[in-house]
Write a protein that holds these residues in place. Structure first.
Motif, mmCIF file in Angstrom:
data_model
loop_
_atom_site.group_PDB
_atom_site.id
_atom_site.type_symbol
_atom_site.label_atom_id
_atom_site.label_comp_id
_atom_site.label_asym_id
_atom_site.label_seq_id
_atom_site.Cartn_x
_atom_site.Cartn_y
_atom_site.Cartn_z
ATOM 1 N N GLU A 174 -70.226 -2.090 -36.571
ATOM 2 C CA GLU A 174 -69.830 -3.359 -37.170
ATOM 3 C C GLU A 174 -68.979 -4.169 -36.212
ATOM 4 O O GLU A 174 -68.177 -3.611 -35.463
ATOM 5 N N LYS A 175 -69.158 -5.480 -36.339
ATOM 6 C CA LYS A 175 -68.264 -6.377 -35.623
ATOM 7 C C LYS A 175 -67.158 -6.774 -36.581
ATOM 8 O O LYS A 175 -67.443 -7.198 -37.719
ATOM 9 N N THR A 176 -65.945 -6.622 -36.164
ATOM 10 C CA THR A 176 -64.822 -7.038 -37.001
ATOM 11 C C THR A 176 -63.936 -7.961 -36.188
ATOM 12 O O THR A 176 -64.104 -8.080 -34.968
ATOM 13 N N ASN A 177 -63.032 -8.560 -36.914
ATOM 14 C CA ASN A 177 -62.048 -9.417 -36.238
ATOM 15 C C ASN A 177 -62.770 -10.414 -35.311
ATOM 16 O O ASN A 177 -62.373 -10.617 -34.168
ATOM 17 N N VAL A 178 -63.836 -10.995 -35.845
ATOM 18 C CA VAL A 178 -64.641 -11.909 -35.030
ATOM 19 C C VAL A 178 -63.899 -13.231 -34.886
ATOM 20 O O VAL A 178 -63.465 -13.818 -35.876
ATOM 21 N N ARG A 179 -63.737 -13.657 -33.665
ATOM 22 C CA ARG A 179 -63.086 -14.941 -33.413
ATOM 23 C C ARG A 179 -64.149 -15.940 -32.925
ATOM 24 O O ARG A 179 -64.991 -15.566 -32.089
ATOM 25 N N PHE A 196 -64.972 -10.305 -30.430
ATOM 26 C CA PHE A 196 -64.973 -9.479 -31.657
ATOM 27 C C PHE A 196 -64.486 -8.083 -31.323
ATOM 28 O O PHE A 196 -64.454 -7.677 -30.151
ATOM 29 N N ASP A 197 -64.123 -7.344 -32.360
ATOM 30 C CA ASP A 197 -63.878 -5.914 -32.209
ATOM 31 C C ASP A 197 -65.107 -5.204 -32.752
ATOM 32 O O ASP A 197 -65.898 -5.784 -33.500
ATOM 33 N N GLN A 198 -65.261 -3.972 -32.350
ATOM 34 C CA GLN A 198 -66.456 -3.230 -32.732
ATOM 35 C C GLN A 198 -66.003 -1.914 -33.355
ATOM 36 O O GLN A 198 -65.151 -1.221 -32.789
ATOM 37 N N VAL A 199 -66.530 -1.614 -34.500
ATOM 38 C CA VAL A 199 -66.243 -0.311 -35.113
ATOM 39 C C VAL A 199 -67.543 0.479 -35.121
ATOM 40 O O VAL A 199 -68.553 0.028 -35.663
#
Lengths: 388, 430
Positions: free
Chosen positions: A289-294, A304-307
């Motif tokens: 997942e991509k999180t914290n997408v700017r 983005f961050d990746q989990v």
């Protein structure tokens, strides 16, 4: 009996110049008193021999010829061991003559009196090749092995080496005879009970998930080049290692072979011998997942961050406990967020290598193997679009 | 006697012996200045002195005959007869019948010299013994007996190769060049100092009882190394002459890591200066090959390596690269990389950021002794050091740092540092 080359010859003349015709009346010298083949330099073979030569008072000419032997002529050197120096009583090296179209040279020596001089002649010899190989005969429990390090030398130099001291880097001398054309293998060192650790290592691709097919698991034996294990004195050089197993029937089987990479003292060597069939690893990508997408003002993601959550389903069908190591290849600014199972340890080897170690209990005979499920979650921070 | 042998190539019709020969051999060009002295008898009137050089590599344009100030003798001219390429005739007028020692000089190709050095270090690798060898090789087609040998270090300019001139024989130059050469030749003739007896008559051959001294002298921008005594150097032969040994020369052992120069190899060096502290420094060291050995501590010797070195002026560093001995290993790993401090444009795009990188450098010393280490490490980009486990490094330039340290016997030296790299608008330097 083959003749040895190079040949050292002596002619004693009062004032004869160094010239081709001056080297006809020659006397064969006594055999070599000492011969050393030094393989301490990783690229060049240095050969040196010592002989006692009779010198007459005045000028003496000593011929050195190497027909059919590949020698670097610029490296040929003579040293005086009995009467060196500059004083009046010393034997002196006056000049060296190189005749045309001959594999030979002539030393002009001056002796203030008739005497026997011990000389050392040294040169770089081509055609000597060397390698190292290893043999480990495992005990039945596969906890230790009879470790034998062999040194192999091929003599294609054209020169017969009679009773030569073979000098290896950081190892004890060996004395062997070796004719040109021969290959010889010497036992260089032996440790009868070298502790060996058997481990299973999976090295999956970062983006490759084989799912139900299961990952390949390498059968690896680890040895440590340390004093406590009976080694640790010298570096173990690169070389092929072959392992044999005790089959419990007074015989052995070949377990496999691998190149042992040079291993300095205190370091560990890993030998990958084959594939493990009795441990099964299924590796699945459970979350990506991509999180914290700017985003920019057009709402286009810029970072983005990746989990990523990886699941390892492991079954040990062996009737003994084993350690499974999973080497993951990673990228970027990653960290482990969560591991669901106890008894799992991790080691960050570098930015792109993480080792996950899982201890697996023995499978009880007649029972279904216990499946261990380990979930590992990674957070990879601040990735840019296009980066995996 | 050269002229009477089957292989004699140079011929003077009156067949006098060479009284003396001097060879001045250059190493930057295939060039040797040969100077020979012969005693000739002259009849009253015009004498033709014929000099031929079949199958040798003599530049005919360089031939000079010098009467050495002999009274009553005059050189009328020198003739290269038609149809010949390797013959010159000097017409010399004598007022009275006389004999005189004359000197003939010429350039020859085919002789060369080289310097070699043998180094033997002690087992502790703190001192070594140095011996220089001068090797003369003669492929000129001519035998030289009883020849004084001098070798020249330095770069000499030649318009045309001597070997080409020897092949071509006498050939007229284009007009302007010919005039200049003629003028040069005239100047040379008129300005040559009159020496009555430059070389004494040949001494009877004696048993050489010691290595020859090499007399060293600076001449203009060249260094002249004159080998004591006389040598016989036959065509096709090489002859190596040892210089006296210089013992107990202190030097510095160094292991060096520099990925841009040596890849991932750890290279071993012996270092010193060509100065008096190193018991050298009296003259430059000609370019040559160094064969380096050390005492192996087992009553024998170890070959450390061979390396060629350029000309070393007095006071200059001598760095002998011995290659990798395989006993010291190097590994570099990036352990972590973090992006921080993002700059955004008004549009919201990322226009700059910092990256913090943690790097680990590992040097494993398998030797049984402590070693000095020089580790040059390259860091590209706009960076700043944040922390280092071994902060005593030198910043060599904006993209490289250097540690000079030691690694204990059998130990691994692990050094880590964290640096920040500025990107985009975070960049502070060009």
């Amino acid at each position: 009996m083959k003749k040895y080359f190079p040949i050292l010859l002596l002619a004693t003349m009062s004032a004869l110049p160094i010239a081709g015709h001056a080297r006809t009346k020659l006397v064969t010298l006594p055999d070599r008193a000492k011969l050393v083949t030094s393989l301490e330099n990783p690229r060049y073979t240095l050969l040196y021999e010592e002989r006692e030569i009779p010198l007459q008072k005045g000028t003496n000419f000593v011929d050195f010829a190497w027909n059919g032997v590949s020698i670097d002529p610029n490296s040929v050197m003579i040293e005086l061991l009995t009467n060196p120096g500059d004083g009046d009583t010393a034997t002196k090296i006056i000049a060296t003559g190189f005749p045309p179209n001959e594999q030979a040279l002539t030393w002009q020596l001056f002796a203030p009196e008739a005497r026997t001089e011990r000389i050392r002649v040294s040169y770089l010899l081509n055609g000597i090749t060397q390698d190292t190989s290893y043999e480990i005969r495992m005990n039945q429990k596969e906890t230790a092995g009879d470790f034998q390090q062999y040194f192999r030398m091929q003599n294609a130099s054209g020169e017969d080496l009679d009773n030569a001291i073979v000098r290896l880097p950081l190892m004890d001398d060996l004395t062997r005879s070796m004719d040109s054309g021969e290959v010889r293998r010497f036992l260089a060192s032996r440790v009868k009970e070298l502790p060996v650790r058997k481990v299973f290592i999976a090295r999956p691709g970062y983006e490759t998930f084989l799912g139900e097919d299961g990952e390949n698991i390498d059968l690896v034996y680890e040895i440590e080049n340390k004093v406590e294990a009976g080694l640790g004195k010298y570096k173990l050089p690169n070389g092929k290692a072959r392992l044999y197993g005790d089959d419990g029937m007074n015989s052995s089987i070949f377990l496999g072979e691998d190149m042992l990479k040079q291993t300095p003292p205190k370091e560990k060597a890993e030998l990958t011998l084959g594939k493990v069939k009795d441990v099964v690893l299924k590796r699945r990508l459970m979350k990506d997942e991509k999180t914290n997408v700017r985003t920019n003002i057009q709402k286009v993601p810029v970072m983005f961050d990746q989990v990523r959550q990886l699941r390892y389903e492991i079954e040990n069908f062996k009737e003994e406990p084993v350690t499974l190591k999973i080497t993951e290849t990673l990228n970027g600014d990653w960290e482990i967020k969560e591991i669901t199972e106890v008894g799992v340890s991790t080691e960050r080897k570098s930015i792109d290598e993480l080792v996950i170690s899982v201890e697996l209990p023995a499978n009880k005979k007649g029972e279904k193997a216990e499946k261990k499920v380990v979930d590992v979650s990674f957070l990879v921070k601040n990735r840019f679009p296009g980066e995996k | 006697m050269v002229a009477s042998q089957a292989f004699a190539k140079i011929d003077l019709v009156t067949l006098p012996n060479r009284d003396a020969t001097e060879l001045t051999i250059y190493n930057s060009q295939d060039l040797t200045l040969v100077r020979e002295t012969r005693t000739l008898s002259f009849a009253k009137g015009m004498n033709e002195i014929q000099f031929s050089w079949a199958n040798t590599l003599i530049d005919p344009s360089s031939l000079q005959l010098d009467l050495k100030g002999a009274k009553g003798l005059t050189i009328q001219d020198a003739v290269y007869p038609a149809g010949t390429t390797q013959l010159i005739v000097w017409n010399i007028e004598a007022e009275e019948a006389t004999s005189a020692a004359i000197e003939i000089t010429y350039f020859s190709s085919g002789l060369s010299w080289s310097a070699d050095y043998v180094i033997k270090a002690n087992n502790a690798e703190t001192e070594f013994e140095l011996q220089q060898f001068t090797t003369v090789r003669n492929n000129s087609g001519e035998d030289f007996d009883n020849a004084a040998t001098r070798v020249v270090v330095g770069e000499v300019n030649l318009i045309q190769l001597i070997a080409d001139l020897a092949r071509e024989g006498i050939k007229m130059e284009p007009e302007g060049a010919a005039r200049e050469l003629a003028l040069d030749a005239m100047n040379a003739m008129t300005q040559r100092p009159a020496k009555s007896s430059m070389v004494p008559a040949a001494a009877p051959p004696m048993a050489q009882s010691r290595a020859r001294e090499i007399i060293k002298k600076a001449v203009s921008e060249y260094y002249l190394f004159a080998v004591e005594g006389k040598e016989k150097i036959e065509n096709g032969w090489g002859k190596e002459l040892p210089n006296p040994k210089v013992g107990a020369i202190p030097f510095a052992l160094s292991y060096e890591i520099d990925e841009r120069k040596y890849g991932d190899q750890v290279v071993k060096f012996y270092k010193l200066k060509n100065d008096t502290q190193a018991k050298l420094g009296k003259e430059p060291l000609p370019d040559g090959t160094y064969y380096v050995y050390s005492d192996d501590g087992r009553a024998g010797m170890r070959f450390e390596g061979s390396t060629s070195s350029k000309y070393v002026p007095i006071g200059e560093d001598i760095e002998l690269n011995l290659g990798s001995d395989g006993l010291v290993l190097f590994q570099k790993k990036t352990m972590k990389s973090e992006r921080t401090n993002f700059d955004f444009s008004t549009n919201g795009d990322i226009v700059g950021f910092d990256e913090q990188r943690t790097v680990q450098l590992e040097v494993k010393n398998s030797r049984d002794r402590k070693i000095p280490l020089k580790l040059t490490h390259y860091i590209d980009g706009d960076w700043e050091m944040l922390e280092s486990s071994n902060p005593s490094y030198e910043k060599v330039d904006r993209s490289s740092i250097r540690w000079e340290t030691t690694v204990e016997a059998g130990q691994t030296l692990t050094m880590t540092y964290k640096a920040v790299f500025h990107n985009g608008t975070r960049t502070k330097s060009n």
